[in-house]
Design an enzyme around this catalytic site. Sequence first.
Site, PDB file in Angstrom:
ATOM      1  N   GLY A   1       0.798  -1.233   0.000  1.00 28.68           N
ATOM      2  CA  GLY A   1       0.000   0.000   0.000  1.00 28.68           C
ATOM      3  C   GLY A   1       0.822   1.270   0.000  1.00 28.68           C
TER       4      GLY A   1
ATOM      5  N   ARG B   1       4.913  -7.157   9.828  1.00 34.39           N
ATOM      6  CA  ARG B   1       4.977  -8.441  10.539  1.00 34.39           C
ATOM      7  C   ARG B   1       5.273  -9.616   9.606  1.00 34.39           C
ATOM      8  NH1 ARG B   1      -0.910  -7.734  12.873  1.00 34.39           N
ATOM      9  NH2 ARG B   1      -1.018  -7.161  10.671  1.00 34.39           N
TER      10      ARG B   1
ATOM     11  N   LYS C   1       6.227 -10.985   2.581  1.00 29.43           N
ATOM     12  CA  LYS C   1       5.719  -9.790   1.886  1.00 29.43           C
ATOM     13  C   LYS C   1       6.799  -8.691   1.858  1.00 29.43           C
ATOM     14  CE  LYS C   1       2.704  -8.215  -0.466  1.00 29.43           C
ATOM     15  NZ  LYS C   1       2.119  -6.929  -0.574  1.00 29.43           N
TER      16      LYS C   1
ATOM     17  N   SER D   1      -2.855   9.352   9.756  1.00 27.96           N
ATOM     18  CA  SER D   1      -4.167   9.271  10.418  1.00 27.96           C
ATOM     19  C   SER D   1      -5.203   8.920   9.352  1.00 27.96           C
ATOM     20  CB  SER D   1      -4.443  10.607  11.117  1.00 27.96           C
ATOM     21  OG  SER D   1      -5.687  10.635  11.719  1.00 27.96           O
TER      22      SER D   1
ATOM     23  N   TYR E   1     -11.598   1.574  14.504  1.00 33.35           N
ATOM     24  CA  TYR E   1     -10.484   2.216  13.810  1.00 33.35           C
ATOM     25  C   TYR E   1     -10.413   3.744  14.006  1.00 33.35           C
ATOM     26  CZ  TYR E   1      -8.243   3.760   9.354  1.00 33.35           C
ATOM     27  OH  TYR E   1      -7.484   4.353   8.379  1.00 33.35           O
TER      28      TYR E   1
ATOM     29  N   LYS F   1      -7.347   6.720  15.114  1.00 31.51           N
ATOM     30  CA  LYS F   1      -6.792   7.697  14.178  1.00 31.51           C
ATOM     31  C   LYS F   1      -6.945   9.109  14.760  1.00 31.51           C
ATOM     32  CE  LYS F   1      -5.359   5.006  10.876  1.00 31.51           C
ATOM     33  NZ  LYS F   1      -3.919   4.901  10.609  1.00 31.51           N
TER      34      LYS F   1
ATOM     35  N   SER G   1      -5.540   0.478  -1.812  1.00 30.70           N
ATOM     36  CA  SER G   1      -4.430  -0.397  -1.400  1.00 30.70           C
ATOM     37  C   SER G   1      -4.946  -1.819  -1.177  1.00 30.70           C
ATOM     38  CB  SER G   1      -3.854   0.120  -0.089  1.00 30.70           C
ATOM     39  OG  SER G   1      -4.850   0.018   0.910  1.00 30.70           O
TER      40      SER G   1
HETATM   41  N1  LIG Z   1      -6.401   2.651   2.322  1.00 37.94           N
HETATM   42  C1  LIG Z   1      -7.178   3.611   2.754  1.00 37.94           C
HETATM   43  O1  LIG Z   1      -8.248   3.875   2.214  1.00 37.94           O
HETATM   44  C2  LIG Z   1      -6.745   4.459   3.897  1.00 37.94           C
HETATM   45  C3  LIG Z   1      -5.689   4.107   4.723  1.00 37.94           C
HETATM   46  N2  LIG Z   1      -5.327   4.934   5.753  1.00 37.94           N
HETATM   47  C4  LIG Z   1      -4.190   4.604   6.606  1.00 37.94           C
HETATM   48  O2  LIG Z   1      -3.003   4.724   5.820  1.00 37.94           O
HETATM   49  C5  LIG Z   1      -2.037   3.768   6.233  1.00 37.94           C
HETATM   50  C6  LIG Z   1      -1.613   2.913   5.043  1.00 37.94           C
HETATM   51  O3  LIG Z   1      -2.776   2.318   4.540  1.00 37.94           O
HETATM   52  P1  LIG Z   1      -2.760   1.123   3.474  1.00 37.94           P
HETATM   53  O4  LIG Z   1      -1.666   1.357   2.523  1.00 37.94           O
HETATM   54  O5  LIG Z   1      -4.158   0.964   3.026  1.00 37.94           O
HETATM   55  O6  LIG Z   1      -2.368  -0.092   4.434  1.00 37.94           O
HETATM   56  P2  LIG Z   1      -2.412  -1.667   4.164  1.00 37.94           P
HETATM   57  O7  LIG Z   1      -3.491  -2.242   5.040  1.00 37.94           O
HETATM   58  O8  LIG Z   1      -2.443  -1.996   2.728  1.00 37.94           O
HETATM   59  O9  LIG Z   1      -1.001  -2.094   4.797  1.00 37.94           O
HETATM   60  C7  LIG Z   1      -0.789  -2.006   6.162  1.00 37.94           C
HETATM   61  C8  LIG Z   1       0.666  -2.245   6.478  1.00 37.94           C
HETATM   62  O10 LIG Z   1       0.871  -2.206   7.904  1.00 37.94           O
HETATM   63  C9  LIG Z   1       1.551  -3.392   8.317  1.00 37.94           C
HETATM   64  N3  LIG Z   1       1.175  -3.670   9.709  1.00 37.94           N
HETATM   65  C10 LIG Z   1      -0.073  -3.899  10.196  1.00 37.94           C
HETATM   66  N4  LIG Z   1      -0.023  -4.142  11.507  1.00 37.94           N
HETATM   67  C11 LIG Z   1       1.277  -4.053  11.884  1.00 37.94           C
HETATM   68  C12 LIG Z   1       1.964  -4.228  13.118  1.00 37.94           C
HETATM   69  N5  LIG Z   1       1.301  -4.543  14.232  1.00 37.94           N
HETATM   70  N6  LIG Z   1       3.307  -4.067  13.151  1.00 37.94           N
HETATM   71  C13 LIG Z   1       3.979  -3.766  12.008  1.00 37.94           C
HETATM   72  N7  LIG Z   1       3.379  -3.596  10.819  1.00 37.94           N
HETATM   73  C14 LIG Z   1       2.051  -3.739  10.753  1.00 37.94           C
HETATM   74  C15 LIG Z   1       1.086  -4.434   7.297  1.00 37.94           C
HETATM   75  O11 LIG Z   1       1.909  -5.575   7.186  1.00 37.94           O
HETATM   76  P3  LIG Z   1       1.691  -6.879   8.111  1.00 37.94           P
HETATM   77  O12 LIG Z   1       0.216  -7.167   8.143  1.00 37.94           O
HETATM   78  O13 LIG Z   1       2.512  -7.941   7.457  1.00 37.94           O
HETATM   79  O14 LIG Z   1       2.228  -6.506   9.455  1.00 37.94           O
HETATM   80  C16 LIG Z   1       1.164  -3.611   6.022  1.00 37.94           C
HETATM   81  O15 LIG Z   1       2.511  -3.471   5.604  1.00 37.94           O
HETATM   82  C17 LIG Z   1      -2.700   2.968   7.351  1.00 37.94           C
HETATM   83  O16 LIG Z   1      -2.320   3.553   8.582  1.00 37.94           O
HETATM   84  C18 LIG Z   1      -4.181   3.171   7.107  1.00 37.94           C
HETATM   85  O17 LIG Z   1      -4.932   3.054   8.296  1.00 37.94           O
HETATM   86  C19 LIG Z   1      -5.971   6.095   6.012  1.00 37.94           C
HETATM   87  C20 LIG Z   1      -7.015   6.477   5.237  1.00 37.94           C
HETATM   88  C21 LIG Z   1      -7.478   5.716   4.122  1.00 37.94           C
HETATM   89  C1  LIG Z   2     -21.684  18.973   4.573  1.00 38.57           C
HETATM   90  C2  LIG Z   2     -21.109  17.703   4.958  1.00 38.57           C
HETATM   91  C3  LIG Z   2     -20.667  16.833   3.799  1.00 38.57           C
HETATM   92  C4  LIG Z   2     -20.271  15.466   4.279  1.00 38.57           C
HETATM   93  C5  LIG Z   2     -19.741  14.546   3.216  1.00 38.57           C
HETATM   94  C6  LIG Z   2     -19.335  13.231   3.817  1.00 38.57           C
HETATM   95  C7  LIG Z   2     -18.215  12.537   3.092  1.00 38.57           C
HETATM   96  C8  LIG Z   2     -17.570  11.493   3.932  1.00 38.57           C
HETATM   97  C9  LIG Z   2     -16.239  11.059   3.397  1.00 38.57           C
HETATM   98  C10 LIG Z   2     -15.558  10.145   4.354  1.00 38.57           C
HETATM   99  C11 LIG Z   2     -14.317   9.562   3.831  1.00 38.57           C
HETATM  100  C12 LIG Z   2     -13.846   8.434   4.680  1.00 38.57           C
HETATM  101  C13 LIG Z   2     -12.568   7.872   4.189  1.00 38.57           C
HETATM  102  C14 LIG Z   2     -12.136   6.730   5.035  1.00 38.57           C
HETATM  103  C15 LIG Z   2     -10.694   6.387   4.840  1.00 38.57           C
HETATM  104  C16 LIG Z   2     -10.224   5.339   5.764  1.00 38.57           C
HETATM  105  O1  LIG Z   2      -9.539   5.640   6.694  1.00 38.57           O
HETATM  106  C17 LIG Z   2     -10.702   3.960   5.509  1.00 38.57           C
HETATM  107  N1  LIG Z   2     -10.431   3.548   4.174  1.00 38.57           N
HETATM  108  C18 LIG Z   2     -10.095   2.997   6.472  1.00 38.57           C
HETATM  109  O2  LIG Z   2      -8.786   2.709   6.170  1.00 38.57           O
END
Ligand SMILES: NC(=O)C1=CN([C@@H]2O[C@H](COP(=O)(O)OP(=O)(O)OC[C@H]3O[C@@H](n4cnc5c(N)ncnc54)[C@H](OP(=O)(O)O)[C@@H]3O)[C@@H](O)[C@H]2O)C=CC1
Ligand SMILES: CCCCCCCCCCCCCCCC(=O)[C@@H](N)CO
Length: 304
Positions: free
Chosen positions: A23, A45, A49, A151, A165, A169, A200
Amino acid sequence: MVFFSNQFDAKDKTVVVTGGSQGLGAELAKQLIIRGAAKVIIVARTESKLQETVNYIEPFKISDSQVIDYATGDLANYDTCAKIVESLDTIDIVFFCAGSSVPKLFLDLTPRELSNGVNINYNTALNFSHAALSKMKLQSPDHTRHFIFCSSVLAIYPFIGYAQYAPLKAALRSLADIIRHETLPYNIKVHTVYPGNFASEGFAEEEKTKPEITKQIEGPSNAVSVESCTNNVLWFLDRGYETIFTDVIGWILSCSMLGFSPKCLGLVQIILGFILSLIVPFYVIFTNFEIKSYFKKLNSQKQP
Ligand SMILES: NC(=O)C1=CN([C@@H]2O[C@H](COP(=O)(O)OP(=O)(O)OC[C@H]3O[C@@H](n4cnc5c(N)ncnc54)[C@H](OP(=O)(O)O)[C@@H]3O)[C@@H](O)[C@H]2O)C=CC1
Ligand SMILES: CCCCCCCCCCCCCCCC(=O)[C@@H](N)CO
Protein backbone atom coordinates in the site's frame (compact mmCIF):
# COMPACT_ATOMS: atom_id res chain seq x y z
CA MET A 1 7.46 28.60 4.77
CA VAL A 2 4.65 26.91 2.94
CA PHE A 3 5.36 28.75 -0.32
CA PHE A 4 8.87 27.44 -0.84
CA SER A 5 9.62 24.07 -2.38
CA ASN A 6 12.13 21.48 -1.14
CA GLN A 7 11.09 21.54 2.48
CA PHE A 8 11.40 17.76 2.53
CA ASP A 9 14.86 16.56 1.61
CA ALA A 10 15.24 12.77 1.53
CA LYS A 11 18.58 12.71 -0.32
CA ASP A 12 21.27 10.74 1.55
CA LYS A 13 18.90 10.27 4.51
CA THR A 14 17.95 7.16 6.50
CA VAL A 15 14.23 6.52 6.33
CA VAL A 16 12.05 4.05 8.22
CA VAL A 17 8.60 3.20 6.85
CA THR A 18 6.37 1.27 9.25
CA GLY A 19 3.75 -0.72 7.36
CA GLY A 20 6.06 -0.51 4.36
CA SER A 21 5.38 -3.96 2.92
CA GLN A 22 2.35 -2.86 0.90
CA GLY A 23 0.00 0.00 0.00
CA LEU A 24 0.99 3.57 0.79
CA GLY A 25 4.06 2.57 2.81
CA ALA A 26 5.55 0.48 0.00
CA GLU A 27 4.97 3.21 -2.59
CA LEU A 28 6.50 5.86 -0.31
CA ALA A 29 9.55 3.62 0.23
CA LYS A 30 9.95 3.31 -3.55
CA GLN A 31 9.63 7.08 -4.10
CA LEU A 32 12.21 7.80 -1.39
CA ILE A 33 14.69 5.47 -3.07
CA ILE A 34 14.01 7.29 -6.36
CA ARG A 35 14.66 10.58 -4.49
CA GLY A 36 18.11 9.34 -3.43
CA ALA A 37 17.60 8.29 0.19
CA ALA A 38 20.75 6.54 1.49
CA LYS A 39 18.84 3.82 3.31
CA VAL A 40 15.15 2.89 3.45
CA ILE A 41 13.99 0.27 5.95
CA ILE A 42 10.46 -1.06 5.62
CA VAL A 43 8.88 -2.71 8.67
CA ALA A 44 5.90 -5.08 8.98
CA ARG A 45 4.98 -8.44 10.54
CA THR A 46 4.97 -10.67 7.44
CA GLU A 47 8.52 -11.43 6.27
CA SER A 48 7.63 -12.94 2.87
CA LYS A 49 5.72 -9.79 1.89
CA LEU A 50 8.62 -7.58 3.03
CA GLN A 51 11.11 -9.59 0.94
CA GLU A 52 8.83 -9.32 -2.08
CA THR A 53 8.57 -5.54 -1.68
CA VAL A 54 12.33 -5.09 -1.22
CA ASN A 55 12.86 -7.06 -4.47
CA TYR A 56 10.28 -4.89 -6.20
CA ILE A 57 11.95 -1.63 -5.05
CA GLU A 58 15.58 -2.74 -5.67
CA PRO A 59 15.61 -1.86 -9.43
CA PHE A 60 14.51 1.73 -8.65
CA LYS A 61 17.82 2.53 -6.90
CA ILE A 62 19.63 5.45 -8.51
CA SER A 63 23.02 4.52 -7.04
CA ASP A 64 24.71 1.31 -5.90
CA SER A 65 25.45 2.74 -2.48
CA GLN A 66 21.72 3.00 -1.63
CA VAL A 67 20.24 0.35 0.66
CA ILE A 68 16.65 -0.92 0.67
CA ASP A 69 16.18 -3.33 3.56
CA TYR A 70 13.49 -4.65 5.87
CA ALA A 71 12.91 -5.44 9.55
CA THR A 72 10.26 -7.89 10.70
CA GLY A 73 8.18 -7.45 13.83
CA ASP A 74 4.95 -6.47 15.52
CA LEU A 75 5.38 -2.78 16.34
CA ALA A 76 2.56 -2.91 18.90
CA ASN A 77 5.27 -4.47 21.07
CA TYR A 78 7.67 -1.87 22.52
CA ASP A 79 10.67 -4.19 22.77
CA THR A 80 10.39 -4.98 19.05
CA CYS A 81 10.44 -1.24 18.26
CA ALA A 82 13.45 -0.69 20.53
CA LYS A 83 15.38 -3.55 18.88
CA ILE A 84 14.74 -2.23 15.37
CA VAL A 85 15.79 1.28 16.36
CA GLU A 86 18.93 -0.09 18.06
CA SER A 87 19.93 -1.89 14.85
CA LEU A 88 20.09 1.43 12.94
CA ASP A 89 23.03 3.87 12.99
CA THR A 90 20.87 6.89 12.46
CA ILE A 91 17.24 7.86 11.68
CA ASP A 92 16.28 11.00 9.74
CA ILE A 93 12.71 10.35 8.58
CA VAL A 94 9.97 8.04 9.89
CA PHE A 95 6.71 7.38 8.06
CA PHE A 96 4.18 5.77 10.42
CA CYS A 97 2.04 3.88 7.89
CA ALA A 98 1.20 0.70 9.86
CA GLY A 99 -2.57 0.56 10.26
CA SER A 100 -5.68 -1.24 9.08
CA SER A 101 -9.38 -1.31 9.68
CA VAL A 102 -12.13 -3.90 9.98
CA PRO A 103 -15.27 -1.95 9.12
CA LYS A 104 -18.28 -3.56 10.82
CA LEU A 105 -21.12 -2.50 13.08
CA PHE A 106 -19.78 -2.11 16.63
CA LEU A 107 -21.59 -5.15 18.06
CA ASP A 108 -20.47 -7.37 15.18
CA LEU A 109 -16.80 -6.85 16.09
CA THR A 110 -15.10 -9.59 18.09
CA PRO A 111 -13.06 -8.73 21.21
CA ARG A 112 -9.93 -9.65 19.22
CA GLU A 113 -10.83 -7.27 16.40
CA LEU A 114 -11.41 -4.53 18.98
CA SER A 115 -7.97 -4.93 20.56
CA ASN A 116 -6.27 -5.33 17.16
CA GLY A 117 -7.72 -1.96 16.23
CA VAL A 118 -5.97 -0.32 19.18
CA ASN A 119 -2.70 -2.21 18.65
CA ILE A 120 -2.35 -1.86 14.89
CA ASN A 121 -3.59 1.70 14.52
CA TYR A 122 -2.34 3.35 17.68
CA ASN A 123 0.21 1.31 19.62
CA THR A 124 2.45 0.77 16.56
CA ALA A 125 2.85 4.56 16.15
CA LEU A 126 2.97 5.25 19.89
CA ASN A 127 5.75 2.73 20.55
CA PHE A 128 7.82 3.30 17.45
CA SER A 129 7.74 7.11 17.77
CA HIS A 130 8.87 6.83 21.40
CA ALA A 131 11.69 4.41 20.57
CA ALA A 132 12.81 6.39 17.49
CA LEU A 133 12.71 9.74 19.27
CA SER A 134 14.84 8.40 22.13
CA LYS A 135 17.57 7.78 19.55
CA MET A 136 17.01 10.86 17.38
CA LYS A 137 17.23 13.10 20.45
CA LEU A 138 20.89 12.11 20.78
CA GLN A 139 21.74 12.80 17.11
CA SER A 140 22.97 16.21 16.03
CA PRO A 141 20.04 18.41 14.94
CA ASP A 142 22.03 20.07 12.13
CA HIS A 143 19.36 19.25 9.53
CA THR A 144 15.57 18.94 9.71
CA ARG A 145 14.32 15.46 10.51
CA HIS A 146 10.69 14.37 9.93
CA PHE A 147 7.99 12.29 11.61
CA ILE A 148 4.99 11.65 9.33
CA PHE A 149 1.95 10.13 11.03
CA CYS A 150 -0.75 8.49 8.95
CA SER A 151 -4.17 9.27 10.42
CA SER A 152 -7.41 9.32 8.36
CA VAL A 153 -10.25 11.63 7.36
CA LEU A 154 -12.18 9.52 9.86
CA ALA A 155 -10.28 11.29 12.66
CA ILE A 156 -12.22 14.38 11.60
CA TYR A 157 -15.58 12.84 10.73
CA PRO A 158 -16.06 9.49 12.51
CA PHE A 159 -19.16 7.56 11.44
CA ILE A 160 -21.03 4.24 11.61
CA GLY A 161 -18.91 1.17 10.77
CA TYR A 162 -15.52 2.48 11.95
CA ALA A 163 -15.67 1.98 15.73
CA GLN A 164 -12.64 -0.32 15.66
CA TYR A 165 -10.48 2.22 13.81
CA ALA A 166 -11.51 5.90 13.71
CA PRO A 167 -11.02 6.62 17.46
CA LEU A 168 -7.40 5.48 17.20
CA LYS A 169 -6.79 7.70 14.18
CA ALA A 170 -8.18 10.62 16.23
CA ALA A 171 -5.76 9.64 19.00
CA LEU A 172 -2.92 9.84 16.46
CA ARG A 173 -3.83 13.45 15.70
CA SER A 174 -3.53 14.22 19.41
CA LEU A 175 -0.26 12.30 19.77
CA ALA A 176 1.26 14.05 16.74
CA ASP A 177 0.26 17.49 18.09
CA ILE A 178 1.97 16.71 21.41
CA ILE A 179 5.10 15.25 19.83
CA ARG A 180 5.28 18.40 17.64
CA HIS A 181 5.74 20.40 20.85
CA GLU A 182 8.22 18.01 22.35
CA THR A 183 10.44 17.79 19.26
CA LEU A 184 10.83 21.57 18.88
CA PRO A 185 14.29 21.50 20.51
CA TYR A 186 15.46 18.69 18.21
CA ASN A 187 14.71 20.10 14.77
CA ILE A 188 12.21 17.35 14.03
CA LYS A 189 9.19 18.41 12.02
CA VAL A 190 5.95 16.51 12.71
CA HIS A 191 3.38 16.03 9.95
CA THR A 192 -0.03 14.37 10.09
CA VAL A 193 -1.62 12.96 6.94
CA TYR A 194 -5.41 12.54 6.80
CA PRO A 195 -5.99 10.35 3.74
CA GLY A 196 -9.35 9.65 2.20
CA ASN A 197 -9.92 6.24 0.61
CA PHE A 198 -7.15 4.90 -1.63
CA ALA A 199 -7.07 1.54 -3.39
CA SER A 200 -4.43 -0.40 -1.40
CA GLU A 201 -4.40 -4.09 -0.50
CA GLY A 202 -5.74 -3.07 2.93
CA PHE A 203 -8.62 -1.16 1.33
CA ALA A 204 -9.62 -4.22 -0.73
CA GLU A 205 -9.74 -6.22 2.52
CA GLU A 206 -11.91 -3.55 4.20
CA GLU A 207 -14.44 -3.60 1.42
CA LYS A 208 -15.24 -7.27 2.22
CA THR A 209 -16.78 -6.49 5.64
CA LYS A 210 -17.84 -2.85 5.15
CA PRO A 211 -21.56 -2.35 5.95
CA GLU A 212 -23.69 -0.89 3.14
CA ILE A 213 -24.53 2.19 5.21
CA THR A 214 -20.81 2.92 5.66
CA LYS A 215 -20.25 2.70 1.90
CA GLN A 216 -23.23 4.98 1.39
CA ILE A 217 -21.92 7.70 3.74
CA GLU A 218 -18.38 7.62 2.38
CA GLY A 219 -19.62 7.77 -1.21
CA PRO A 220 -17.99 11.19 -1.88
CA SER A 221 -14.55 9.74 -1.02
CA ASN A 222 -13.87 7.60 -4.10
CA ALA A 223 -10.74 5.47 -3.72
CA VAL A 224 -7.82 7.12 -5.56
CA SER A 225 -4.81 5.05 -6.64
CA VAL A 226 -1.98 4.39 -4.18
CA GLU A 227 0.40 6.24 -6.54
CA SER A 228 -1.76 9.35 -6.63
CA CYS A 229 -2.17 9.27 -2.83
CA THR A 230 1.62 8.99 -2.41
CA ASN A 231 2.29 11.82 -4.86
CA ASN A 232 -0.11 14.08 -2.98
CA VAL A 233 1.57 13.32 0.35
CA LEU A 234 5.02 14.09 -1.09
CA TRP A 235 3.78 17.24 -2.85
CA PHE A 236 2.57 18.70 0.43
CA LEU A 237 5.67 17.54 2.35
CA ASP A 238 7.87 19.25 -0.26
CA ARG A 239 6.03 22.48 0.41
CA GLY A 240 6.39 22.24 4.16
CA TYR A 241 2.81 21.46 5.15
CA GLU A 242 2.36 19.80 8.53
CA THR A 243 -1.32 18.94 8.00
CA ILE A 244 -1.88 17.00 4.79
CA PHE A 245 -4.98 15.77 2.94
CA THR A 246 -4.97 13.45 -0.05
CA ASP A 247 -8.31 14.56 -1.48
CA VAL A 248 -10.49 17.68 -1.51
CA ILE A 249 -13.32 16.16 0.51
CA GLY A 250 -10.92 15.50 3.42
CA TRP A 251 -9.72 19.09 3.35
CA ILE A 252 -13.29 20.43 3.27
CA LEU A 253 -14.35 18.25 6.22
CA SER A 254 -11.27 19.40 8.18
CA CYS A 255 -12.63 22.95 8.16
CA SER A 256 -15.31 21.80 10.60
CA MET A 257 -12.65 20.91 13.17
CA LEU A 258 -9.69 23.29 13.02
CA GLY A 259 -8.61 23.37 16.66
CA PHE A 260 -4.96 23.88 17.54
CA SER A 261 -3.42 21.65 14.81
CA PRO A 262 -1.50 23.39 12.00
CA LYS A 263 -3.76 24.62 9.20
CA CYS A 264 -3.68 23.93 5.47
CA LEU A 265 -4.70 27.15 3.64
CA GLY A 266 -5.89 28.45 7.02
CA LEU A 267 -7.80 31.59 6.04
CA VAL A 268 -9.94 29.75 3.48
CA GLN A 269 -10.49 26.98 6.04
CA ILE A 270 -11.79 29.46 8.61
CA ILE A 271 -14.32 30.91 6.16
CA LEU A 272 -15.37 27.46 4.98
CA GLY A 273 -15.58 26.34 8.62
CA PHE A 274 -18.20 29.01 9.26
CA ILE A 275 -20.25 27.97 6.23
CA LEU A 276 -19.92 24.28 7.16
CA SER A 277 -21.10 24.87 10.71
CA LEU A 278 -24.40 26.14 9.22
CA ILE A 279 -24.78 23.17 6.85
CA VAL A 280 -23.61 20.28 9.05
CA PRO A 281 -26.68 20.18 11.38
CA PHE A 282 -28.90 19.54 8.31
CA TYR A 283 -26.48 16.93 7.01
CA VAL A 284 -26.61 15.19 10.42
CA ILE A 285 -30.43 15.04 10.32
CA PHE A 286 -30.27 13.56 6.82
CA THR A 287 -27.61 11.00 7.82
CA ASN A 288 -29.54 9.94 10.95
CA PHE A 289 -32.55 9.35 8.74
CA GLU A 290 -30.49 7.18 6.38
CA ILE A 291 -29.07 5.20 9.32
CA LYS A 292 -32.56 4.56 10.76
CA SER A 293 -33.77 3.34 7.36
CA TYR A 294 -30.75 1.05 7.13
CA PHE A 295 -31.50 -0.55 10.51
CA LYS A 296 -35.19 -0.93 9.60
CA LYS A 297 -34.17 -2.75 6.42
CA LEU A 298 -31.70 -4.94 8.35
CA ASN A 299 -34.36 -5.91 10.91
CA SER A 300 -36.97 -6.69 8.27
CA GLN A 301 -34.43 -8.98 6.51
CA LYS A 302 -33.79 -10.81 9.83
CA GLN A 303 -37.51 -11.39 10.56
CA PRO A 304 -39.01 -13.52 7.79
N1 LIG B 1 -6.40 2.65 2.32
C1 LIG B 1 -7.18 3.61 2.75
O1 LIG B 1 -8.25 3.87 2.21
C2 LIG B 1 -6.75 4.46 3.90
C3 LIG B 1 -5.69 4.11 4.72
N2 LIG B 1 -5.33 4.93 5.75
C4 LIG B 1 -4.19 4.60 6.61
O2 LIG B 1 -3.00 4.72 5.82
C5 LIG B 1 -2.04 3.77 6.23
C6 LIG B 1 -1.61 2.91 5.04
O3 LIG B 1 -2.78 2.32 4.54
P1 LIG B 1 -2.76 1.12 3.47
O4 LIG B 1 -1.67 1.36 2.52
O5 LIG B 1 -4.16 0.96 3.03
O6 LIG B 1 -2.37 -0.09 4.43
P2 LIG B 1 -2.41 -1.67 4.16
O7 LIG B 1 -3.49 -2.24 5.04
O8 LIG B 1 -2.44 -2.00 2.73
O9 LIG B 1 -1.00 -2.09 4.80
C7 LIG B 1 -0.79 -2.01 6.16
C8 LIG B 1 0.67 -2.25 6.48
O10 LIG B 1 0.87 -2.21 7.90
C9 LIG B 1 1.55 -3.39 8.32
N3 LIG B 1 1.18 -3.67 9.71
C10 LIG B 1 -0.07 -3.90 10.20
N4 LIG B 1 -0.02 -4.14 11.51
C11 LIG B 1 1.28 -4.05 11.88
C12 LIG B 1 1.96 -4.23 13.12
N5 LIG B 1 1.30 -4.54 14.23
N6 LIG B 1 3.31 -4.07 13.15
C13 LIG B 1 3.98 -3.77 12.01
N7 LIG B 1 3.38 -3.60 10.82
C14 LIG B 1 2.05 -3.74 10.75
C15 LIG B 1 1.09 -4.43 7.30
O11 LIG B 1 1.91 -5.57 7.19
P3 LIG B 1 1.69 -6.88 8.11
O12 LIG B 1 0.22 -7.17 8.14
O13 LIG B 1 2.51 -7.94 7.46
O14 LIG B 1 2.23 -6.51 9.46
C16 LIG B 1 1.16 -3.61 6.02
O15 LIG B 1 2.51 -3.47 5.60
C17 LIG B 1 -2.70 2.97 7.35
O16 LIG B 1 -2.32 3.55 8.58
C18 LIG B 1 -4.18 3.17 7.11
O17 LIG B 1 -4.93 3.05 8.30
C19 LIG B 1 -5.97 6.10 6.01
C20 LIG B 1 -7.02 6.48 5.24
C21 LIG B 1 -7.48 5.72 4.12
C1 LIG C 1 -21.68 18.97 4.57
C2 LIG C 1 -21.11 17.70 4.96
C3 LIG C 1 -20.67 16.83 3.80
C4 LIG C 1 -20.27 15.47 4.28
C5 LIG C 1 -19.74 14.55 3.22
C6 LIG C 1 -19.34 13.23 3.82
C7 LIG C 1 -18.22 12.54 3.09
C8 LIG C 1 -17.57 11.49 3.93
C9 LIG C 1 -16.24 11.06 3.40
C10 LIG C 1 -15.56 10.15 4.35
C11 LIG C 1 -14.32 9.56 3.83
C12 LIG C 1 -13.85 8.43 4.68
C13 LIG C 1 -12.57 7.87 4.19
C14 LIG C 1 -12.14 6.73 5.04
C15 LIG C 1 -10.69 6.39 4.84
C16 LIG C 1 -10.22 5.34 5.76
O1 LIG C 1 -9.54 5.64 6.69
C17 LIG C 1 -10.70 3.96 5.51
N1 LIG C 1 -10.43 3.55 4.17
C18 LIG C 1 -10.09 3.00 6.47
O2 LIG C 1 -8.79 2.71 6.17
